[in-house]
Design a protein around this motif. Structure first.
Motif, PDB file in Angstrom:
ATOM      1  N   THR A  26     -19.895  18.950  -4.975  1.00 52.86           N
ATOM      2  CA  THR A  26     -20.986  18.500  -5.828  1.00 52.86           C
ATOM      3  C   THR A  26     -22.157  18.090  -4.935  1.00 52.86           C
ATOM      4  N   GLY A  27     -23.305  17.870  -5.541  1.00 54.68           N
ATOM      5  CA  GLY A  27     -24.469  17.441  -4.776  1.00 54.68           C
ATOM      6  C   GLY A  27     -24.229  16.137  -4.038  1.00 54.68           C
ATOM      7  N   ALA A  28     -23.563  15.199  -4.700  1.00 57.02           N
ATOM      8  CA  ALA A  28     -23.273  13.908  -4.070  1.00 57.02           C
ATOM      9  C   ALA A  28     -22.325  14.080  -2.880  1.00 57.02           C
ATOM     10  N   GLU A  29     -21.339  14.947  -3.025  1.00 60.85           N
ATOM     11  CA  GLU A  29     -20.399  15.191  -1.927  1.00 60.85           C
ATOM     12  C   GLU A  29     -21.102  15.852  -0.748  1.00 60.85           C
ATOM     13  N   LYS A  30     -22.029  16.771  -1.021  1.00 64.07           N
ATOM     14  CA  LYS A  30     -22.781  17.422   0.050  1.00 64.07           C
ATOM     15  C   LYS A  30     -23.638  16.410   0.798  1.00 64.07           C
ATOM     16  N   ARG A  31     -24.330  15.540   0.048  1.00 58.61           N
ATOM     17  CA  ARG A  31     -25.169  14.517   0.691  1.00 58.61           C
ATOM     18  C   ARG A  31     -24.331  13.576   1.541  1.00 58.61           C
ATOM     19  N   LEU A  32     -23.178  13.167   1.034  1.00 55.44           N
ATOM     20  CA  LEU A  32     -22.290  12.271   1.778  1.00 55.44           C
ATOM     21  C   LEU A  32     -21.794  12.945   3.057  1.00 55.44           C
ATOM     22  N   ALA A  36     -22.659  11.708   6.893  1.00 50.46           N
ATOM     23  CA  ALA A  36     -21.592  11.397   7.844  1.00 50.46           C
ATOM     24  C   ALA A  36     -21.741  12.225   9.121  1.00 50.46           C
ATOM     25  N   THR A  37     -22.111  13.493   8.975  1.00 52.99           N
ATOM     26  CA  THR A  37     -22.315  14.351  10.137  1.00 52.99           C
ATOM     27  C   THR A  37     -23.480  13.845  10.974  1.00 52.99           C
ATOM     28  N   ASP A  38     -24.574  13.484  10.335  1.00 55.14           N
ATOM     29  CA  ASP A  38     -25.731  12.939  11.052  1.00 55.14           C
ATOM     30  C   ASP A  38     -25.354  11.658  11.795  1.00 55.14           C
ATOM     31  N   ASP A  39     -24.555  10.798  11.159  1.00 53.92           N
ATOM     32  CA  ASP A  39     -24.123   9.555  11.799  1.00 53.92           C
ATOM     33  C   ASP A  39     -23.308   9.829  13.058  1.00 53.92           C
ATOM     34  N   VAL A  40     -22.434  10.825  13.002  1.00 55.80           N
ATOM     35  CA  VAL A  40     -21.623  11.169  14.176  1.00 55.80           C
ATOM     36  C   VAL A  40     -22.510  11.670  15.304  1.00 55.80           C
ATOM     37  N   TYR A  41     -23.460  12.554  14.991  1.00 47.39           N
ATOM     38  CA  TYR A  41     -24.347  13.085  16.017  1.00 47.39           C
ATOM     39  C   TYR A  41     -25.215  11.975  16.628  1.00 47.39           C
TER      40      TYR A  41
END
Length: 53
Positions: A26-32, A36-41
């Motif tokens: 869903t859109g919310a799952e994609k944003r989450l 999370a990926t941005d936070d890891v990077y």
């Protein structure tokens, strides 16, 4: 012949199950996931061990 019909039915059920499990996010799952990926990077960029000398 019964085994052939049973095999086709089991294979069809397995394919259907796999298709149902492999649904789109869903859109919310994609944003989450993106957040999370941005936070890891960003955490990797801040880590001094990842800086070249």
């Amino acid at each position: 012949m019964l085994m052939t019909v049973a095999g086709v039915a089991v294979l069809g059920a397995a394919i259907l199950y796999g298709m149902m499990r492999n649904r789109s996010m869903t859109g919310a799952e994609k944003r989450l996931s993106e957040k999370a990926t941005d936070d890891v990077y960003e955490a990797e960029q801040r880590d001094p061990a990842n800086r070249s000398a």
